[in-house]
Motif scaffolding. Structure first.
Motif, PDB file in Angstrom:
ATOM      1  N   ARG A 153      -3.329 -31.064   9.160  1.00  0.00           N
ATOM      2  CA  ARG A 153      -4.082 -32.215   9.648  1.00  0.00           C
ATOM      3  C   ARG A 153      -4.644 -32.996   8.466  1.00  0.00           C
ATOM      4  N   VAL A 154      -4.378 -34.311   8.478  1.00  0.00           N
ATOM      5  CA  VAL A 154      -4.736 -35.161   7.339  1.00  0.00           C
ATOM      6  C   VAL A 154      -5.538 -36.357   7.841  1.00  0.00           C
ATOM      7  N   LEU A 155      -6.587 -36.711   7.082  1.00  0.00           N
ATOM      8  CA  LEU A 155      -7.382 -37.902   7.402  1.00  0.00           C
ATOM      9  C   LEU A 155      -7.344 -38.852   6.209  1.00  0.00           C
ATOM     10  N   GLU A 156      -7.017 -40.124   6.459  1.00  0.00           N
ATOM     11  CA  GLU A 156      -7.095 -41.134   5.397  1.00  0.00           C
ATOM     12  C   GLU A 156      -8.247 -42.104   5.691  1.00  0.00           C
ATOM     13  N   ASP A 216      -7.295 -30.624   7.041  1.00  0.00           N
ATOM     14  CA  ASP A 216      -6.931 -29.834   5.854  1.00  0.00           C
ATOM     15  C   ASP A 216      -7.019 -30.684   4.583  1.00  0.00           C
ATOM     16  N   THR A 217      -6.689 -31.966   4.724  1.00  0.00           N
ATOM     17  CA  THR A 217      -6.766 -32.876   3.580  1.00  0.00           C
ATOM     18  C   THR A 217      -7.417 -34.175   4.037  1.00  0.00           C
ATOM     19  N   VAL A 218      -8.424 -34.606   3.277  1.00  0.00           N
ATOM     20  CA  VAL A 218      -9.095 -35.887   3.539  1.00  0.00           C
ATOM     21  C   VAL A 218      -8.913 -36.708   2.268  1.00  0.00           C
ATOM     22  N   ARG A 257     -19.259 -37.938   4.216  1.00  0.00           N
ATOM     23  CA  ARG A 257     -18.434 -37.985   5.438  1.00  0.00           C
ATOM     24  C   ARG A 257     -17.126 -37.230   5.177  1.00  0.00           C
ATOM     25  N   MET A 258     -16.588 -37.348   3.946  1.00  0.00           N
ATOM     26  CA  MET A 258     -15.346 -36.617   3.631  1.00  0.00           C
ATOM     27  C   MET A 258     -15.601 -35.113   3.730  1.00  0.00           C
ATOM     28  N   ARG A 259     -16.714 -34.675   3.152  1.00  0.00           N
ATOM     29  CA  ARG A 259     -17.051 -33.240   3.177  1.00  0.00           C
ATOM     30  C   ARG A 259     -17.220 -32.756   4.625  1.00  0.00           C
TER      31      ARG A 259
END
Ligand SMILES: C[S@@+](CC[C@H](N)C(=O)[O-])C[C@H]1O[C@@H](n2cnc3c(N)ncnc32)[C@H](O)[C@@H]1O
Length: 263
Positions: free
Chosen positions: A41-44, A102-104, A126-128
């Motif tokens: 799961r990835v967030l950009e 898993d990755t931001v 917010r990333m953390r």
């Protein structure tokens, strides 16, 4: 100055400023895909028109993007008929999706879009908050030195298409680490200027802000190919983990206990 207004205005020419098919995009996608678990799961943050998010989703990752510009998100939606990328409209320094990843990551100069150090720390918080256990935060940012040393206004021309160019005028306010860029599209009609304000930060400053947000640097590269970072690097790609994860043995990508694989 609001980045939403800037990017709503730039959305129509963004594809010409930053072409969708470029070697750098392929390297970015490779880097994020290798860092993330299979089907991870990835967030950009600042997903824009999906230039990076869409090819990532095509690699089998679950991709979510946040952006403040409705016009940029509309461009993404136009290109993503199957809805491969889930999007949330809003300010990434203030909102979260309510999920973890898993990755931001945040790419290009987007980490510099929030125009104060406090807002940049909020972005990192917010990333953390959206990081899954053992996950990674990735930040791409340019080296501020040439801008910090710039005297007076500089103007450059960017090719957009056979019938249009963009004139970029750059003014640096060194005391506040701010850069004002006026992007003017010249295409035979009335010239169309758009203002963009960004706040640059030094790599060591970003690391310190990351510490305030509960993140710890684990790796720094000179680009998305994993080039070494050094004095000549014009940008950095920095990888962080949740401070405290080091106790779980995830001290470096590819190191013992790292389920993400090396980059
Ligand atoms: C330089 S573009 C990058 C887009 C995309 N990541 C890419 O690489 O092409 C920056 C994007 O970040 C968005 N953005 C900037 N500041 C933002 C904020 N505080 N909250 C949400 N989106 C923001 C803009 O609307 C824009 O779409």
């Amino acid at each position: 100055m609001d980045s939403r207004v800037t990017y709503d205005a730039l959305a129509d020419v963004y594809d010409l400023m930053y072409p969708i098919a470029s070697p750098d995009i392929a390297d970015t996608v490779d880097f994020i895909a290798k860092l993330s678990p299979d089907s991870g799961r990835v967030l950009e943050l600042g997903v824009g028109n999906g230039r990076i998010a869409l090819p990532l989703a095509e690699r089998g990752l679950t991709v979510h993007g946040i952006d403040g510009s409705e016009q940029m998100l509309a461009k993404l939606a136009d290109r993503d008929a199957d809805g491969k990328v889930v999007t949330t409209a809003g300010d990434f320094t203030a909102i979260t999706t309510g999920e973890t990843y898993d990755t931001v990551f945040i790419a290009l100069n987007t980490f510099f879009a929030p125009t104060s150090a406090d807002q940049q720390v909020e972005c990192l918080r917010r990333m953390r908050e959206q990081l899954a256990e053992g996950g990674r935060v990735v930040i791409e940012a340019f080296d501020p030195l040439p801008y910090h040393q710039q005297e007076g206004e500089k103007t450059s021309t960017r090719y957009l298409s056979p019938r249009s160019v963009m004139i970029d005028s750059t003014h640096v306010m060194r005391d506040r680490q701010l850069i004002l860029v006026i992007h003017t599209v010249v295409d035979g009609g009335e010239p169309r200027p758009t203002q963009e304000l960004i706040r640059y930060a030094w790599p060591s400053e970003i690391d310190m802000m990351a510490r305030l947000a509960g993140l710890r640097l684990v790796d720094r590269f000179g680009g998305w190919k994993g080039e070494p970072y050094g004095p000549q690097s014009q940008r950095h790609v920095s990888v962080y983990e949740a401070a405290g994860d080091e106790a779980a043995g995830t001290d470096a990508p590819g190191g013992p206990g790292d389920r993400h694989g090396s980059v």
